[in-house]
Design an enzyme around this catalytic site. Structure first.
Site, short mmCIF file in Angstrom:
data_model
loop_
_atom_site.label_atom_id
_atom_site.label_comp_id
_atom_site.label_asym_id
_atom_site.label_seq_id
_atom_site.Cartn_x
_atom_site.Cartn_y
_atom_site.Cartn_z
CG HIS A 1 21.92 -28.91 16.09
ND1 HIS A 1 21.25 -28.87 17.28
CD2 HIS A 1 21.66 -30.13 15.56
CE1 HIS A 1 20.61 -30.02 17.46
NE2 HIS A 1 20.83 -30.80 16.44
CB ALA B 1 26.80 -25.17 33.31
#
Ligand code: BV8
Length: 231
Positions: free
Chosen positions: A105, A215
């Site tokens: 992206h 994470a």
């Protein structure tokens, strides 16, 4: 062992980079159609430039976290057998030492000239319409992929998905395509698929294995296991 790791905003959340859909996320303060579409840029370029200038400033102040570091360590061991495909436009993977990173992206630190198509590094702001270093026109935009635009490197990504034996998705809601469909492509190619996310996502049921947690905790743990199995 050939791995593809897809990352989303969740991997940078603990580095202080806001995600899109979580509480306090980017889409709370802005409507997607006002800041992340080519139509929005044509209609009101200043609002769009300010949105990305602010995100560029914030990304400069952020630091990679243990999840980014763990993936860089994994690349150190696996080399070309690992590809990180990120939906993120920050540069935290590279600042952690990862080299094999595809920004599907785009990224905040490249400007794209709407006049000549040149791509140039950018560290500052685009709101003041700096001239394109190539053609001199003042039509630079952030080199990010907006909704309705074709993501980058899809052929390379699909090729690698067809031949990987492990696919992991880290910190992504699975709300945006074609990225959200990669798990299905990998699964069809026979890969083992694992989701590492703070909470269930829109695509959790599609994964063979699910690990929910921050994470910075679950990624280093998973990387240690992968490396132990690879040793
Ligand atoms: C396209 C760049 C033609 C800009 C972005 C099929 C079905 C339906 C719709 C479509 C479809 N195909 C195409 C579409 C249209 C559209 C789309 O998907 N719309 C959605 C809304 C339904 N897609 C497009 O327009 C794409 N282009 O399709 O072109 C085409 C068609 C086919 C093949 C080729 C081309 C282009 C989309 C790209 C738009 N640009 N970003 C910018 O950054 O401003 S999208 C942006 O949102 C991100 O890049 C990312 O891709 C997406 C989702 O964000 P996430 O990263 O997942 O973040 P989110 O906040 O949503 O979630 C965070 C997650 O992390 C959560 O799950 C949370 O629990 C977790 N988390 C939070 N903290 C932590 C954590 N996890 C771990 N630890 C933590 N600490």
């Amino acid at each position: 062992m050939r791995l593809v790791v897809l990352t989303g905003a969740g991997i940078s959340a603990e580095s202080g980079v806001p995600t899109f859909r979580d509480a306090g996320g980017l889409w709370e303060g802005h409507r997607v159609e006002d800041v992340a579409t080519p139509e929005a840029f044509a209609r009101d370029p200043d609002t769009v430039q300010r949105f990305y200038d602010a995100r560029r400033r914030a990304a400069v102040l952020a630091e990679p976290n243990p999840a980014h570091d763990a993936l860089a360590r994994l690349e150190g061991e696996l080399g070309d057998d690992l590809l990180v495909v990120t939906q993120n436009v920050d540069d935290l993977h590279e600042r952690a030492g990862s080299r094999r990173v595809v920004h599907m992206h785009g990224d905040l630190f490249t400007a794209l000239c709407n006049a000549c198509g040149a791509r140039k590094p950018i560290a500052g702001e685009l709101i003041d319409r700096p001239p394109c270093p190539e053609c001199g026109e003042r039509m630079l935009r952030p080199d990010v992929v907006w909704f309705g635009e074709m993501p980058y490197e899809l052929d390379l990504i699909e090729e690698t998905l067809f031949t990987c034996d492990t696919f992991a998705a880290i910190g992504t809601s699975g709300a945006v395509y074609p990225a959200a469909g990669f798990v299905m492509t990998a699964a069809e190619a026979g890969a083992h698929t694992v989701e590492l996310n703070l909470a269930a996502s829109d695509i959790t049921p599609l994964f063979d294995e699910v690990r929910h947690g921050a994470a910075s905790l679950v990624v280093p743990e998973w990387v240690d296991e992968v490396l132990a199995a690879h040793a």
